[in-house]
Design a protein around this motif. Structure first.
Motif, PDB file in Angstrom:
ATOM      1  N   ASN A   1     -10.626   0.195  -3.354  1.00  0.00           N
ATOM      2  CA  ASN A   1     -10.433  -0.226  -1.968  1.00  0.00           C
ATOM      3  C   ASN A   1     -11.177  -1.516  -1.657  1.00  0.00           C
ATOM      4  O   ASN A   1     -10.727  -2.316  -0.831  1.00  0.00           O
ATOM      5  CB  ASN A   1     -10.908   0.869  -1.014  1.00  0.00           C
ATOM      6  CG  ASN A   1      -9.998   2.075  -1.043  1.00  0.00           C
ATOM      7  OD1 ASN A   1      -8.839   1.979  -1.420  1.00  0.00           O
ATOM      8  ND2 ASN A   1     -10.525   3.221  -0.654  1.00  0.00           N
TER       9      ASN A   1
ATOM     10  N   CYS B   1      -0.643   4.906  -0.964  1.00  0.00           N
ATOM     11  CA  CYS B   1      -1.463   6.015  -0.504  1.00  0.00           C
ATOM     12  C   CYS B   1      -2.863   5.861  -1.085  1.00  0.00           C
ATOM     13  O   CYS B   1      -3.086   5.045  -1.966  1.00  0.00           O
ATOM     14  CB  CYS B   1      -0.867   7.365  -0.915  1.00  0.00           C
ATOM     15  SG  CYS B   1      -0.733   7.594  -2.694  1.00  0.00           S
ATOM     16  N   LYS B   2      -3.793   6.696  -0.577  1.00  0.00           N
ATOM     17  CA  LYS B   2      -5.134   6.625  -1.139  1.00  0.00           C
ATOM     18  C   LYS B   2      -5.214   7.494  -2.378  1.00  0.00           C
ATOM     19  O   LYS B   2      -4.484   8.472  -2.517  1.00  0.00           O
ATOM     20  CB  LYS B   2      -6.194   6.982  -0.112  1.00  0.00           C
ATOM     21  CG  LYS B   2      -6.177   8.370   0.426  1.00  0.00           C
ATOM     22  CD  LYS B   2      -7.257   8.480   1.473  1.00  0.00           C
ATOM     23  CE  LYS B   2      -7.537   9.937   1.769  1.00  0.00           C
ATOM     24  NZ  LYS B   2      -8.688  10.108   2.609  1.00  0.00           N
TER      25      LYS B   2
ATOM     26  N   SER C   1      -7.013   3.123  -4.098  1.00  0.00           N
ATOM     27  CA  SER C   1      -5.715   3.232  -3.443  1.00  0.00           C
ATOM     28  C   SER C   1      -4.614   2.955  -4.450  1.00  0.00           C
ATOM     29  O   SER C   1      -4.799   2.198  -5.406  1.00  0.00           O
ATOM     30  CB  SER C   1      -5.609   2.220  -2.296  1.00  0.00           C
ATOM     31  OG  SER C   1      -6.542   2.512  -1.298  1.00  0.00           O
TER      32      SER C   1
ATOM     33  N   TYR D   1       0.843  -1.198   0.000  1.00  0.00           N
ATOM     34  CA  TYR D   1       0.000   0.000   0.000  1.00  0.00           C
ATOM     35  C   TYR D   1       0.877   1.246   0.000  1.00  0.00           C
ATOM     36  O   TYR D   1       1.819   1.360   0.764  1.00  0.00           O
ATOM     37  CB  TYR D   1      -0.915  -0.004   1.236  1.00  0.00           C
ATOM     38  CG  TYR D   1      -1.801   1.206   1.334  1.00  0.00           C
ATOM     39  CD1 TYR D   1      -2.999   1.260   0.644  1.00  0.00           C
ATOM     40  CD2 TYR D   1      -1.438   2.304   2.102  1.00  0.00           C
ATOM     41  CE1 TYR D   1      -3.814   2.372   0.716  1.00  0.00           C
ATOM     42  CE2 TYR D   1      -2.239   3.418   2.190  1.00  0.00           C
ATOM     43  CZ  TYR D   1      -3.434   3.449   1.489  1.00  0.00           C
ATOM     44  OH  TYR D   1      -4.243   4.555   1.563  1.00  0.00           O
TER      45      TYR D   1
END
Length: 172
Positions: free
Chosen positions: A163, A139-140, A146, A137
């Motif tokens: 997501n 960042c959004k 994401s 992961y």
């Protein structure tokens, strides 16, 4: 046996007064609806969420054409007029409004159930063409997506994934 003779019609509202029209129509006992969605905007270098009307200036109303007072609805605060084709009022298929309401409910439910991931956390893609692949992961990317680092054929690639399609590796 009572038969539901109500049908959905489309109203044209004054600019940014959909909520005012909806409130006034519901005070009259008229079922009305306008779909919204949340979007992220950067305002003064701050990220904020804002509800935005999907169809600006339009409102769906469910009425019985035999008993409804069209003049009263037309003169409701915030409403300009019914959407018409010539002299006939445009009917909206009830299936379309039902589908919009279901999608609205799903969107609202998904926004309340957002899982927060930490940068560098290992996740596994649960759905889509990359199902089962482990990623990191980053960042959004908006409210529903994401950015992930994925190692494909010895090449590290960044990719934006919904997501709903990812799950923390620690939860597996």
């Amino acid at each position: 046996m009572a038969v539901n003779k109500k049908e959905w019609y489309l109203l044209y509202c004054k600019g940014k007064e959909e909520l005012r029209a909806l409130t006034n129509l519901e005070n009259q006992g008229i079922d009305s609806f306008f779909p919204t969605m949340k979007i992220e905007k950067k305002v003064r270098n701050k990220l904020t969420c804002k509800d935005v009307v999907i169809f600006p200036n339009y409102l769906f109303v469910e009425i019985d054409k035999d008993t409804a007072n069209f003049n009263s609805i037309r003169s409701t605060r915030g409403v300009i007029d019914f959407v018409k084709c010539g002299a006939t009022y445009i009917k909206v298929p009830s299936g379309l409004v039902t589908e919009l309401k279901v999608k609205q409910a799903c969107r609202d439910k998904a926004e309340n159930a957002v899982v927060a991931y930490n940068e560098g956390e290992s996740v596994i893609i649960q759905d889509g063409p990359f199902k089962g692949i482990e990623a990191i992961y980053q960042c959004k990317d908006g409210l529903e997506r994401s950015v992930l680092l994925i190692n494909l054929i010895h090449n590290v690639t960044t990719m934006s994934i919904a997501n709903a399609e990812i799950k923390s590796k620690s939860l597996c």
